[in-house]
Scaffold this motif. Structure first.
Motif, short mmCIF file in Angstrom:
data_model
loop_
_atom_site.label_atom_id
_atom_site.label_comp_id
_atom_site.label_asym_id
_atom_site.label_seq_id
_atom_site.Cartn_x
_atom_site.Cartn_y
_atom_site.Cartn_z
N ALA A 65 2.85 10.01 9.64
CA ALA A 65 4.08 9.32 9.36
C ALA A 65 3.78 8.60 8.16
O ALA A 65 2.61 8.12 8.04
CB ALA A 65 4.67 8.53 10.42
N VAL A 66 4.66 8.64 7.40
CA VAL A 66 4.65 7.55 6.01
C VAL A 66 5.31 6.38 6.21
O VAL A 66 6.59 6.46 6.44
CB VAL A 66 5.08 8.46 4.74
N ALA A 67 4.79 5.13 5.74
CA ALA A 67 5.42 3.92 5.78
C ALA A 67 5.38 3.40 4.65
O ALA A 67 4.77 3.84 3.64
CB ALA A 67 4.55 3.20 6.90
N PRO A 68 6.40 2.13 4.44
CA PRO A 68 6.18 1.43 3.22
C PRO A 68 5.08 1.01 2.71
O PRO A 68 4.14 0.66 3.59
CB PRO A 68 7.24 0.31 3.40
N SER A 69 4.40 0.86 1.65
CA SER A 69 3.35 0.63 0.97
C SER A 69 3.42 -0.57 0.20
O SER A 69 2.36 -1.06 -0.24
CB SER A 69 2.41 1.85 0.56
N LYS A 70 4.52 -0.75 -0.49
CA LYS A 70 4.73 -1.68 -1.37
C LYS A 70 5.05 -3.11 -0.66
O LYS A 70 6.32 -3.17 -0.34
CB LYS A 70 5.78 -1.42 -2.50
N GLY A 459 5.30 4.02 11.77
CA GLY A 459 6.16 5.16 12.22
C GLY A 459 6.89 5.72 10.64
O GLY A 459 6.62 5.10 9.66
N PRO A 460 7.67 6.77 10.97
CA PRO A 460 8.47 7.18 9.82
C PRO A 460 9.21 6.13 9.01
O PRO A 460 10.33 5.75 9.74
CB PRO A 460 9.33 8.36 10.28
N GLY A 461 8.62 5.89 7.94
CA GLY A 461 9.74 4.73 7.19
C GLY A 461 9.55 3.30 7.76
O GLY A 461 10.49 2.55 7.50
N ILE A 462 8.61 3.12 8.61
CA ILE A 462 8.43 1.83 9.17
C ILE A 462 7.19 1.27 9.29
O ILE A 462 6.10 2.05 9.80
CB ILE A 462 9.16 1.73 10.65
N LEU A 463 6.70 -0.08 8.94
CA LEU A 463 5.47 -0.53 9.26
C LEU A 463 5.71 -1.91 10.13
O LEU A 463 6.51 -2.61 9.44
CB LEU A 463 4.85 -0.83 7.73
N ALA A 464 5.20 -2.04 11.15
CA ALA A 464 5.36 -3.21 12.07
C ALA A 464 4.15 -4.13 12.10
O ALA A 464 3.00 -3.58 12.15
CB ALA A 464 5.67 -2.75 13.27
N LEU A 465 4.10 -5.01 11.50
CA LEU A 465 3.02 -6.13 11.60
C LEU A 465 3.20 -7.20 12.33
O LEU A 465 4.05 -7.86 12.53
CB LEU A 465 2.70 -6.64 10.27
#
Length: 478
Positions: A65-70, A459-465
């Protein structure tokens, strides 16, 4: 255990220990009690995107899955822990990108991808561990070693099992796979002896029946392991790795800790997509300086593949995945743990960089990428020095995280790093030149201003910290 290790183990639990003692004595059910309500009829499960700390059942720390990186623009939404304000667990993502998070004060929350609270389950017990999602069920363990199974749709309790005297207040992980739940516990009179747990329990995931208990030769601290091919892989606090039969706990192989492993590590053992076992541990060199060790073993028989001795302590586990380079990679962040804040503004350096405490509570950090097959360095990136307690820590709000949480690797080759400084980083060697250049857009960060014990979830389109004070969630295209 030497005095230094005792101080470290004790102070890492200081923020939680008193609360745990008060809560568990009031809420503890009958010893080894068991309850099982009628079946909830929850239907077939779809694979979750991030089942627990380090992502998949292998705990490889990577995903397609690709998540936001900026990250500089900030999260799409935030949530602050309202009761006690202390969060140490890693987030979980189900197949709909709903987010589950567990708080030290004893609640597990479920949020929608947009931040709506869907349910909250109050356990009535301290919950310092990382929960796991398996087959539409959230599994966790409380400080009294009560293992809980919750319906992931409703938050209702499915079963509970009192499986031991207690469970340490360090940030261990519950594992689940192949119909088995694994959790760490300790026995009568063992609480606080090592600041972790002294044995492992395995339960049937369907009804909570106790399958076995296993006591390693040394305690486990921040326990994490991998379930694969009918076996469980784990390591103890000094880095001795073992592979057990998942159904019987029979030892399939065991290797000793690296020579000189007198310093405990809060890392652990995981299995990569290449079916190699990766273990982090710490040694003490001739001058008394703590050095991290990253070791790779063959999954089948435990034979040594390669080993790297590192310049700083290794207090977290690695992630294994594809960074867009020619080979599978191992990502690991290293550095000494933060100081403990004391009343009146004083601080105690519980994990000094130098044994004579002459470093001014300096906490350097470095992120490595190694070739998974042979251990050759692919790149290294030095982070700005940190000093003293973790970001956001104060005498009345002590999270005391490790220097770094375990990394996470997204499907586009981005590595996500969080830790004591409160900065969340995304790193990618885009031109594959073996260097990380922030000026070229290869490193992005956001200062959360609160340290992290919880590892990132993707997850797809999501990064949870999950910082020590709550959630920050980044969404793509919004």
């Amino acid at each position: 255990m030497m005095m230094a290790e005792c101080i470290l183990a004790s102070t890492q639990m200081l923020a939680l220990l008193c609360f745990a003692m008060m809560t568990s004595s009031a809420a503890m059910p009958l010893k080894y009690s068991f309850s099982l309500p009628p079946s909830a009829g929850r239907g077939a499960a779809r694979p979750a995107f991030w089942v627990g700390k380090n992502g998949d059942v292998l705990r490889s720390g990577s995903t397609s899955a690709v998540a936001p990186s900026k990250l500089e623009a900030g999260p799409n939404w935030t949530w602050t822990e309202p009761v006690g304000g202390l969060l140490r667990a890693s987030p979980v993502l189900d197949s709909d990108r709903n987010i589950f998070v567990s708080t030290v004060s004893g609640s597990i929350y479920k949020f929608s991808v947009s931040g709506a609270e869907l349910w909250r389950h109050t356990a009535g017990r301290v919950l310092p561990v990382n929960p796991v999602l398996s087959n539409n069920t959230i599994f966790t363990v409380a400080v009294d070693c009560t293992v809980l199974a919750l319906d992931a749709f409703s938050g209702e309790e499915i079963w509970r099992r009192k499986a031991g005297e207690g469970s340490g207040v360090d940030t261990a992980s519950v594992l689940a796979g192949e119909g088995v739940v694994v959790a760490p516990c300790f026995g009568a009179g063992e609480e606080g002896k090592y600041g972790g747990n002294t044995y492992i329990v395995a339960l049937d995931a369907e009804d909570g029946r106790l399958l076995w208990t296993y006591r390693p030769s040394a305690a486990v601290y921040n326990f994490i392991g991998s379930i694969d091919q009918g076996s469980l892989v784990l390591s103890d606090e000094f880095g001795s790795a073992k592979r057990l039969d998942l159904r019987t706990a029979k030892t399939l192989w065991e290797v000793p800790a690296p020579k000189g492993s007198k310093k405990l590590s809060t890392g652990g053992a995981i299995v990569g997509p290449d079916k190699h076992v990766y273990v982090t541990s710490n040694i003490q060199d001739a001058s008394g300086v703590e050095r991290g060790v990253l070791t790779s073993y063959r999954f089948e028989d435990g034979s040594l593949l390669w080993q790297k001795v590192l310049p700083y302590a290794a207090n977290s586990g690695p992630a294994i995945g594809h960074l867009g380079l020619s080979a599978l990679s191992v990502v690991l962040a290293i550095g000494p743990n933060p100081s403990l804040p004391l009343p009146g503004g004083a601080t105690l350096d519980v994990d000094p960089l130098l044994p004579d405490f002459s470093d001014g509570q300096r906490k350097p950090g470095r992120v490595y990428a190694f070739d998974a097959a042979a251990g050759a360095q692919q790149w290294a990136f030095d982070l700005p020095d940190w000093h003293g307690p973790a970001a956001g820590d104060r005498a009345d709000h002590v999270c005391l995280p490790d220097s770094f949480a375990n990394p996470a690797i997204g499907g586009d080759g981005t590595a996500y790093i969080v830790g004591e400084s409160g900065r969340a980083y995304s790193i990618q060697d885009k031109n594959a030149d073996g260097k990380i250049s922030p000026e070229a857009g290869e490193a992005s960060y956001l200062d959360i201003k609160n340290g992290f014990q919880g590892a990132p979830a993707i997850g797809p389109g999501i990064l949870a910290l999950a910082a020590c004070d709550g959630l920050r969630v980044f969404l793509a295209g919004q």
